[in-house]
Write a protein that holds these residues in place. Sequence first.
Motif, PDB file in Angstrom:
ATOM      1  N   ALA B 105      -4.854 -17.001   4.378  1.00  0.00           N
ATOM      2  CA  ALA B 105      -5.007 -15.557   4.569  1.00  0.00           C
ATOM      3  C   ALA B 105      -4.457 -14.775   3.376  1.00  0.00           C
ATOM      4  CB  ALA B 105      -4.316 -15.116   5.859  1.00  0.00           C
ATOM      5  N   SER B 106      -3.319 -15.212   2.814  1.00  0.00           N
ATOM      6  CA  SER B 106      -2.767 -14.442   1.700  1.00  0.00           C
ATOM      7  C   SER B 106      -3.626 -14.609   0.445  1.00  0.00           C
ATOM      8  CB  SER B 106      -1.302 -14.829   1.424  1.00  0.00           C
ATOM      9  OG  SER B 106      -1.189 -16.214   1.227  1.00  0.00           O
ATOM     10  N   VAL B 107      -4.172 -15.818   0.235  1.00  0.00           N
ATOM     11  CA  VAL B 107      -5.040 -16.009  -0.928  1.00  0.00           C
ATOM     12  C   VAL B 107      -6.311 -15.169  -0.784  1.00  0.00           C
ATOM     13  CG1 VAL B 107      -6.515 -17.679  -2.111  1.00  0.00           C
ATOM     14  CG2 VAL B 107      -4.143 -18.270  -1.616  1.00  0.00           C
ATOM     15  N   ILE B 108      -6.924 -15.200   0.409  1.00  0.00           N
ATOM     16  CA  ILE B 108      -8.134 -14.399   0.619  1.00  0.00           C
ATOM     17  C   ILE B 108      -7.846 -12.913   0.389  1.00  0.00           C
ATOM     18  CG2 ILE B 108      -9.754 -13.567   2.385  1.00  0.00           C
ATOM     19  CD1 ILE B 108      -9.811 -16.341   3.535  1.00  0.00           C
ATOM     20  N   ALA B 109      -6.716 -12.453   0.926  1.00  0.00           N
ATOM     21  CA  ALA B 109      -6.375 -11.033   0.782  1.00  0.00           C
ATOM     22  C   ALA B 109      -6.220 -10.668  -0.691  1.00  0.00           C
ATOM     23  CB  ALA B 109      -5.103 -10.717   1.561  1.00  0.00           C
ATOM     24  N   VAL B 110      -5.489 -11.495  -1.448  1.00  0.00           N
ATOM     25  CA  VAL B 110      -5.226 -11.168  -2.847  1.00  0.00           C
ATOM     26  C   VAL B 110      -6.508 -11.275  -3.685  1.00  0.00           C
ATOM     27  CG1 VAL B 110      -3.994 -11.921  -4.914  1.00  0.00           C
ATOM     28  CG2 VAL B 110      -2.777 -11.732  -2.752  1.00  0.00           C
ATOM     29  N   VAL B 111      -7.294 -12.323  -3.422  1.00  0.00           N
ATOM     30  CA  VAL B 111      -8.513 -12.522  -4.206  1.00  0.00           C
ATOM     31  C   VAL B 111      -9.515 -11.381  -3.988  1.00  0.00           C
ATOM     32  CG1 VAL B 111     -10.575 -13.977  -4.370  1.00  0.00           C
ATOM     33  CG2 VAL B 111      -8.309 -15.011  -4.468  1.00  0.00           C
ATOM     34  N   THR B 112      -9.622 -10.907  -2.731  1.00  0.00           N
ATOM     35  CA  THR B 112     -10.561  -9.809  -2.483  1.00  0.00           C
ATOM     36  C   THR B 112      -9.977  -8.466  -2.911  1.00  0.00           C
ATOM     37  OG1 THR B 112      -9.759  -9.739  -0.218  1.00  0.00           O
ATOM     38  CG2 THR B 112     -11.823 -10.906  -0.594  1.00  0.00           C
ATOM     39  N   ALA B 113      -8.652  -8.366  -2.886  1.00  0.00           N
ATOM     40  CA  ALA B 113      -8.035  -7.094  -3.276  1.00  0.00           C
ATOM     41  C   ALA B 113      -8.084  -6.896  -4.787  1.00  0.00           C
ATOM     42  CB  ALA B 113      -6.594  -7.032  -2.776  1.00  0.00           C
ATOM     43  N   THR B 205      -8.270 -11.737  10.681  1.00  0.00           N
ATOM     44  CA  THR B 205      -7.341 -10.692  11.093  1.00  0.00           C
ATOM     45  C   THR B 205      -6.075 -10.702  10.246  1.00  0.00           C
ATOM     46  OG1 THR B 205      -8.136 -11.207  13.285  1.00  0.00           O
ATOM     47  CG2 THR B 205      -6.359  -9.623  13.124  1.00  0.00           C
ATOM     48  N   MET B 206      -5.598 -11.911   9.926  1.00  0.00           N
ATOM     49  CA  MET B 206      -4.363 -11.973   9.150  1.00  0.00           C
ATOM     50  C   MET B 206      -4.570 -11.426   7.736  1.00  0.00           C
ATOM     51  SD  MET B 206      -2.761 -15.613  10.259  1.00  0.00           S
ATOM     52  CE  MET B 206      -1.010 -15.505  10.417  1.00  0.00           C
ATOM     53  N   SER B 207      -5.703 -11.757   7.118  1.00  0.00           N
ATOM     54  CA  SER B 207      -5.886 -11.233   5.761  1.00  0.00           C
ATOM     55  C   SER B 207      -6.161  -9.730   5.797  1.00  0.00           C
ATOM     56  CB  SER B 207      -6.987 -11.972   4.994  1.00  0.00           C
ATOM     57  OG  SER B 207      -7.991 -12.400   5.826  1.00  0.00           O
ATOM     58  N   TYR B 208      -6.842  -9.273   6.846  1.00  0.00           N
ATOM     59  CA  TYR B 208      -7.049  -7.836   7.008  1.00  0.00           C
ATOM     60  C   TYR B 208      -5.706  -7.111   7.111  1.00  0.00           C
ATOM     61  CZ  TYR B 208      -8.755  -3.472   9.049  1.00  0.00           C
ATOM     62  OH  TYR B 208      -9.029  -2.169   9.286  1.00  0.00           O
ATOM     63  N   LEU B 209      -4.804  -7.770   7.861  1.00  0.00           N
ATOM     64  CA  LEU B 209      -3.484  -7.184   8.105  1.00  0.00           C
ATOM     65  C   LEU B 209      -2.722  -6.938   6.806  1.00  0.00           C
ATOM     66  CD1 LEU B 209      -1.626  -6.673  10.646  1.00  0.00           C
ATOM     67  CD2 LEU B 209      -0.709  -8.938  10.247  1.00  0.00           C
ATOM     68  N   VAL B 210      -2.809  -7.887   5.860  1.00  0.00           N
ATOM     69  CA  VAL B 210      -1.987  -7.767   4.652  1.00  0.00           C
ATOM     70  C   VAL B 210      -2.772  -7.221   3.456  1.00  0.00           C
ATOM     71  CG1 VAL B 210      -0.365  -9.568   5.312  1.00  0.00           C
ATOM     72  CG2 VAL B 210      -2.410 -10.183   4.040  1.00  0.00           C
ATOM     73  N   TRP B 211      -4.049  -6.947   3.660  1.00  0.00           N
ATOM     74  CA  TRP B 211      -4.886  -6.500   2.546  1.00  0.00           C
ATOM     75  C   TRP B 211      -4.345  -5.257   1.836  1.00  0.00           C
ATOM     76  CZ3 TRP B 211      -8.570  -3.000   0.630  1.00  0.00           C
ATOM     77  CH2 TRP B 211      -9.447  -3.526  -0.324  1.00  0.00           C
ATOM     78  N   PRO B 212      -3.935  -4.205   2.572  1.00  0.00           N
ATOM     79  CA  PRO B 212      -3.383  -3.030   1.874  1.00  0.00           C
ATOM     80  C   PRO B 212      -2.154  -3.369   1.036  1.00  0.00           C
ATOM     81  CG  PRO B 212      -3.786  -2.535   4.182  1.00  0.00           C
ATOM     82  CD  PRO B 212      -3.983  -4.004   4.022  1.00  0.00           C
ATOM     83  N   TYR B 213      -1.312  -4.302   1.548  1.00  0.00           N
ATOM     84  CA  TYR B 213      -0.147  -4.718   0.766  1.00  0.00           C
ATOM     85  C   TYR B 213      -0.601  -5.348  -0.543  1.00  0.00           C
ATOM     86  CZ  TYR B 213       2.689  -4.152   4.985  1.00  0.00           C
ATOM     87  OH  TYR B 213       3.315  -3.648   6.074  1.00  0.00           O
ATOM     88  N   ALA B 214      -1.658  -6.185  -0.462  1.00  0.00           N
ATOM     89  CA  ALA B 214      -2.149  -6.853  -1.672  1.00  0.00           C
ATOM     90  C   ALA B 214      -2.557  -5.813  -2.700  1.00  0.00           C
ATOM     91  CB  ALA B 214      -3.320  -7.768  -1.308  1.00  0.00           C
ATOM     92  N   VAL B 215      -3.290  -4.772  -2.283  1.00  0.00           N
ATOM     93  CA  VAL B 215      -3.722  -3.729  -3.217  1.00  0.00           C
ATOM     94  C   VAL B 215      -2.513  -3.039  -3.836  1.00  0.00           C
ATOM     95  CG1 VAL B 215      -4.936  -1.538  -3.420  1.00  0.00           C
ATOM     96  CG2 VAL B 215      -5.890  -3.367  -1.995  1.00  0.00           C
ATOM     97  N   LEU B 256      -0.297 -11.597  -9.545  1.00  0.00           N
ATOM     98  CA  LEU B 256      -1.142 -12.264  -8.558  1.00  0.00           C
ATOM     99  C   LEU B 256      -0.341 -13.295  -7.779  1.00  0.00           C
ATOM    100  CD1 LEU B 256      -4.606 -13.071 -10.188  1.00  0.00           C
ATOM    101  CD2 LEU B 256      -4.132 -11.652  -8.205  1.00  0.00           C
ATOM    102  N   LEU B 257       0.367 -14.143  -8.510  1.00  0.00           N
ATOM    103  CA  LEU B 257       1.173 -15.180  -7.886  1.00  0.00           C
ATOM    104  C   LEU B 257       2.254 -14.547  -7.008  1.00  0.00           C
ATOM    105  CD1 LEU B 257       1.437 -18.286  -7.940  1.00  0.00           C
ATOM    106  CD2 LEU B 257       3.281 -17.974  -9.588  1.00  0.00           C
ATOM    107  N   GLY B 258       2.882 -13.488  -7.525  1.00  0.00           N
ATOM    108  CA  GLY B 258       3.929 -12.794  -6.771  1.00  0.00           C
ATOM    109  C   GLY B 258       3.390 -12.233  -5.478  1.00  0.00           C
ATOM    110  N   ALA B 259       2.198 -11.629  -5.536  1.00  0.00           N
ATOM    111  CA  ALA B 259       1.603 -11.025  -4.344  1.00  0.00           C
ATOM    112  C   ALA B 259       1.292 -12.099  -3.306  1.00  0.00           C
ATOM    113  CB  ALA B 259       0.330 -10.264  -4.717  1.00  0.00           C
ATOM    114  N   VAL B 260       0.721 -13.216  -3.757  1.00  0.00           N
ATOM    115  CA  VAL B 260       0.401 -14.303  -2.819  1.00  0.00           C
ATOM    116  C   VAL B 260       1.672 -14.803  -2.141  1.00  0.00           C
ATOM    117  CG1 VAL B 260      -0.422 -16.675  -2.638  1.00  0.00           C
ATOM    118  CG2 VAL B 260      -1.711 -15.036  -3.966  1.00  0.00           C
ATOM    119  N   LEU B 261       2.729 -14.982  -2.916  1.00  0.00           N
ATOM    120  CA  LEU B 261       3.986 -15.502  -2.350  1.00  0.00           C
ATOM    121  C   LEU B 261       4.560 -14.544  -1.315  1.00  0.00           C
ATOM    122  CD1 LEU B 261       6.002 -17.116  -5.265  1.00  0.00           C
ATOM    123  CD2 LEU B 261       5.159 -18.191  -3.181  1.00  0.00           C
TER     124      LEU B 261
END
Lengths: 361, 332
Positions: B105-113, B205-215, B256-261
């Motif tokens: 979920a975190s990788v998907i969120a960061v990659v799409t963000a 749902t999980m990646s949706y949840l953290v997507w704004p944080y990724a941006v 990128l790495l920081g955001a995923v972590l």
Amino acid sequence: MGTLDRRTLLTRGGAFAAMSAASGVIGTPLIAQARTLRVGSYGGYFENSFKEHVFPAFTAATGITVESVTQPNSSDWLVTMQQATAAGSVPTDISLYARDTMIKASRLGGLIKTLDISKVPASANLDPYFVFDAGQGPLGVGAMSWFTAMVINPTEVSQAPASWADFWDSSKYEASLGLSKNFNALFLDIAAATFFDGGETFATDEGILAVIAKVAELKPNVALWWSAESQMEQAMKNGDVIGGQYYLDVSNLMAAEGFPIRPIFPKEGNPQDYGSWCLSAISDKDAEAAEFMNFSSDPATQALMSRKIGTAPLVAREKTDLTDDEFAFTSGAPAIKPAYEAYLDKETFIKEAWDKMVAGA
Amino acid sequence: MTVVGHIRPAADDAPPRPERAALRWRALGLAITLLLWTVVLVLCLVPLALVLVISVGQKVEGAGWEWGFTAENYIRFLVGAQWPAETTFLYLTQLYWSMRYAVVASVIAVVTALPFTYLMTRQSRRAQALWLVFLLATLSLSEVFIVMGWDIILSNNSGLPMLFAASGLTDWLKATGWFDVLRDWGLANPRNVKFKTSEFATVLTMSYLVWPYAVILLYPALSRLDPSLAEAARTMGARPWTVARTVILPAVRLPLLGAVLLLFVFLLGGYVAVTVFADPAKHTTAVSVYEHVRGSTLNAPFGAAQSVILLVTAAVFLVIGHRLSRTSRGGG
């Protein structure tokens, strides 16, 4: 809608209880002359109905004022009461415990007071099973009961199942049922009553594992393993599932509101669970509590609770003035008695074996 | 003569001397430091110590638990309560799912963000500000609220399955045989497609949840990126994909790495999305912790042991991430 919350109020109950406790302490000196009693119940629609219909009737009959305290219907409350008892001040005099929680409280010790049952003569109306005694005298007097029923969506299932065994038929129910995920939500009792010797099967580990293995065969038909009551409610309303296990009273309420749900008593019956009034070990309201339990055991009060709260009466139906429809709304036959002792004595074993089965691990 | 004796008589009539004021400041600084340490101690270390101590406590069957010193909760996590008679990897499997959901979920969120944020930073300042305000506002939606929303979107009578049935897509799937494939994947029942419960819905749902944080995490790095670098590459004939791969990505590798972590650690404790959307076979350690601590068995020691293991796992991942970022910084 409110009633749907009552068993799911688990997490918020503690905070509410603490608040009520604080207000109780502040309020005490002002009403010192009046006789008062603090009574716990499960919150939401359930508690509101008590406040609106049952407590006022009790006050009218005895002159004792009731202060309602919100508590969860779970073992959580035991932790709260344990800490409160150790601190010397409990949030409520009377708590409402399901039977397994009550047995657990009696085993933890120092939480509930032995009752002088001669002060509760109306308890004779109840089946002796509903006056719990762990060996040192009566600890709880039955308050009300509730059924976990078989439910179906009548628009999707044209022929109502006659037996729980029908749910095992994948040609009809593949990925279509909603069952509780909790090991002690009584589906094991249902499977034991349907395919084995009921409660006796729980006597041995092999028996328990055989029942769990039987439930495992049902897994392809389960679309939802619900952990909160509201999940099953939504799944039935949304058509995500077309049958399963759910609370009888809530199912009837939903059906009355026009949702496609119908509770059924198949030939093996449905599990019946019940709540008991228990007096806190450090409460000094023995006399008031006895009067309250006496009032609650009265057939008229049992009928009042059935009508206004939707709980099943603990007294024989003939003693009440409930009509056929009113009785069928909350109760039915046959009733499956849960294997409470096994769930407690072997809780780690049963929970892990059940969780393994559900997870397929 | 002591310093105190020297200062005290002067305090009555003379104005405070500079060293006295400095002393007072130093005392104040000391008090603040002390206060901070107390806060850290009370809010972080004491609860952590309590969890550690409880995790070696002893379960009493049929009742609660008592203080003790036993490793059996940790052993149970590895091989189950019936070990050595029987072995189960139930709890390790749950830990695996915790990791898997959080990583995916975190990788998907960061990659799409990433492309979104990059395009956002190329907008006018006003548009950027509007986007940021909007994204910050969506953070006020709680996990429960977001899960409820997706629950409705994925439900049979009110969401996507209804659209599938109404548009004839379900019938088409049935006619072409794809429907049976979906049933094999657990994404259909005999009547219609179903998206709950599924890994798809959980991760979504999980990646949706953290997507704004990724941006928000990627925004500072991308907005500092000098546009002339990309322009230079373009004028030298690089195609857009080559520019993205050789100019932009290397420049934001560390953020990128920081955001995923960060999102990974955040999602490790996710509870609501998993309980609602995941099949019990794919439940996580966080769910199990809650069940044992608050559930009917009152097995706080086992719950505590599981949380300690989850904490250690998160720490290990963070250390690995830190190492990775140091190597990549050294290499770059």
